[in-house]
Design an enzyme around this catalytic site. Structure first.
Site, mmCIF file in Angstrom:
data_model
loop_
_atom_site.group_PDB
_atom_site.id
_atom_site.type_symbol
_atom_site.label_atom_id
_atom_site.label_comp_id
_atom_site.label_asym_id
_atom_site.label_seq_id
_atom_site.Cartn_x
_atom_site.Cartn_y
_atom_site.Cartn_z
ATOM 1 N N SER A 229 0.809 -40.772 -11.252
ATOM 2 C CA SER A 229 0.016 -40.987 -12.367
ATOM 3 C C SER A 229 -1.302 -41.047 -12.110
ATOM 4 O O SER A 229 -1.936 -40.470 -11.340
ATOM 5 C CB SER A 229 0.603 -42.214 -13.403
ATOM 6 N N LYS A 233 -3.945 -39.363 -9.241
ATOM 7 C CA LYS A 233 -5.372 -38.652 -9.336
ATOM 8 C C LYS A 233 -6.169 -39.392 -8.094
ATOM 9 O O LYS A 233 -6.936 -38.576 -7.667
ATOM 10 C CB LYS A 233 -6.010 -39.372 -10.476
ATOM 11 N N GLN A 271 -3.043 -34.183 -22.012
ATOM 12 C CA GLN A 271 -4.400 -34.942 -22.264
ATOM 13 C C GLN A 271 -5.706 -34.099 -22.128
ATOM 14 O O GLN A 271 -5.789 -33.460 -20.894
ATOM 15 C CB GLN A 271 -4.249 -36.109 -21.411
ATOM 16 N N GLU A 279 -10.367 -42.867 -21.553
ATOM 17 C CA GLU A 279 -9.361 -43.977 -21.169
ATOM 18 C C GLU A 279 -9.904 -44.694 -20.199
ATOM 19 O O GLU A 279 -9.472 -45.937 -20.418
ATOM 20 C CB GLU A 279 -7.869 -42.975 -20.942
ATOM 21 N N TRP A 323 1.935 -34.138 -21.545
ATOM 22 C CA TRP A 323 0.570 -34.828 -21.243
ATOM 23 C C TRP A 323 0.221 -34.630 -19.979
ATOM 24 O O TRP A 323 -0.980 -34.743 -19.614
ATOM 25 C CB TRP A 323 1.095 -36.287 -21.616
ATOM 26 N N HIS A 360 8.990 -40.303 -16.008
ATOM 27 C CA HIS A 360 7.572 -40.503 -15.264
ATOM 28 C C HIS A 360 7.906 -41.428 -13.965
ATOM 29 O O HIS A 360 8.211 -42.379 -14.222
ATOM 30 C CB HIS A 360 6.582 -40.920 -16.381
#
Length: 411
Positions: A229, A233, A271, A279, A323, A360
């Site tokens: 998640s 990144k 997203q 965010e 997403w 997820h």
């Protein structure tokens, strides 16, 4: 502490070796001996200013140099990579400072401490260590946040797990003009560098300390990085911006991670760039000018994948959650794989989104075998990489719709 600078013989040696590599080429058949890698081997390249970028709805040509010529030889890739490196810093992530004036610390069987001084300022942070069974020194995988990664398989494959809290280096929940954490204590809380690059800086400092430790517990030349998640990144950026990392494994990284920036705004349910930018201050401040116009960016994530080449890269994505922009992720992987192909290292990249479990950051059976294979190939040195493109049919992107360039055969 300062690191080795790039020397041309490293470039020549890397591209004649088609086997797996760690921070040096592993001693497998067909591999060539090379000097140790540095954090940024192209730091001494003369990067020309390409001028203001023009709008381009297609993915930028990773083989097109800033002077308008296309590279034709593998020996030219390192300086082309340096151009991509600089564009990615300037337009997307913010600057990653040169290696600090001083990095010290300790490595034990259960922890790593890191002390950094630069520009007259200092900061510290730590990470925990979990060793596999057997006798060291061990390769290690830095796991962002201790979350989402299959740490049992990592240890069972012979690698230690370093649990890294990126928030100690760049804290979430802070405004862009008051960033907090070990990175910003040194470089200023109004730094335009985003959290992803700050976290990557922290990973590099952990590697510095491992290098200094003498290699009695952890191997200085066999480090991987992973996370899921937002931590995916982070792992993606860390692997791109430190060439000492032998194996990069982002998981379900979503927008701001592997998926192409030009694609996510139009991918159903994904997203948006603006949402990801707002965010958290993950991206560099300059990226805010392009969230509604990614076509204006001179770089995209297929080139960030190219920055990892020819080192090991295992991208794991989840097509069941819109997403996460897995279709744009597959395009990035296919585009980045063209760099691997040009460098003769196609087996060193795997992309896997064909999974059955849609939860997820779940630990998945489909990923266990490629994870073991890549750890053995790039970290423990007792395997050969088996690159694959296992793309979920419902999130399969079409690279031909996104590029108007061809892949050269680099001499």
């Amino acid at each position: 502490m300062r690191f080795h600078r790039y020397r041309p013989r490293w470039v020549v040696a890397v591209f004649v070796a088609l086997a797996g590599l760690t921070a040096t080429i592993l001693p497998q058949a067909g591999a060539a001996e090379v000097v140790p890698l540095a954090e940024h081997n192209g730091a001494d390249c003369n990067v020309q200013n390409p001028g203001s970028p023009s709008s381009n709805s297609m993915l930028p040509d990773p083989f097109l140099s800033n002077d308008g010529s296309r590279i034709t030889a593998a020996s030219e890739w390192e300086c082309r990579r340096a151009e991509i490196h600089e564009q990615a810093e300037q337009y997307a992530y913010g600057s990653k400072p040169a290696p600090p004036d001083s990095v010290t610390g300790t490595v034990s069987s259960n922890s790593i401490t890191v002390n950094v001084s630069d520009n007259g300022r200092s900061s510290s942070f730590s990470a925990s260590v979990s060793l596999p069974s057997g006798t060291g020194p061990f390769p290690a995988v830095i796991v962002y946040g201790g979350f989402g990664a299959d740490t049992a398989t990592i240890r069972n494959s012979g690698a230690a797990v370093i649990s890294y809290d990126p928030f100690s280096v760049g804290r979430e929940g802070t405004p862009r003009n008051n960033k907090q954490g070990a990175f910003y204590s040194i470089y200023g809380n109004t730094s335009s560098t985003g959290l992803l690059m700050a976290w990557a800086w922290g990973v590099s400092r952990i590697i510095d300390v491992i290098e200094q430790s003498g290699g009695n517990i952890l191997s200085a030349d066999a480090t991987g990085v992973t996370g899921c998640s937002r931590y995916g990144k982070g792992a993606f950026v860390a692997g791109a911006f430190d060439q000492r990392i032998a194996l990069t494994m982002p998981i379900e990284s979503g927008t701001g991670g592997a998926p192409i920036w030009r694609g996510v705004n139009s991918e159903s349910g994904a997203q948006s760039l603006g949402s990801a930018y707002g965010e958290q201050p993950w991206m560099g401040d300059a990226f805010g000018s392009y969230t509604g116009n990614p076509n204006g960016l001179p770089v995209d994530t297929h080139e960030i994948i190219g920055m990892v080449a020819p080192r090991g890269l295992l991208i794991m994505e989840n097509p069941h959650i819109d997403w996460l922009a897995a279709r744009s992720g597959s395009v990035a992987a296919l585009g980045g794989a063209e760099v691997y192909k040009a460098l003769g290292a196609e087996e060193n990249i795997t992309y896997w989104s064909a999974i059955s479990d849609g939860n997820h950051c779940a630990v998945r059976n489909e990923w266990r075998a490629p994870l073991q294979n890549y750890i053995q190939a790039f970290l423990t040195g007792n395997g050969t990489p088996n690159g694959q493109m296992q793309i979920a049919s419902n999130k399969a992107g079409n690279l031909s719709q996104w590029r108007n360039w061809t892949t050269p055969t680099l001499n």
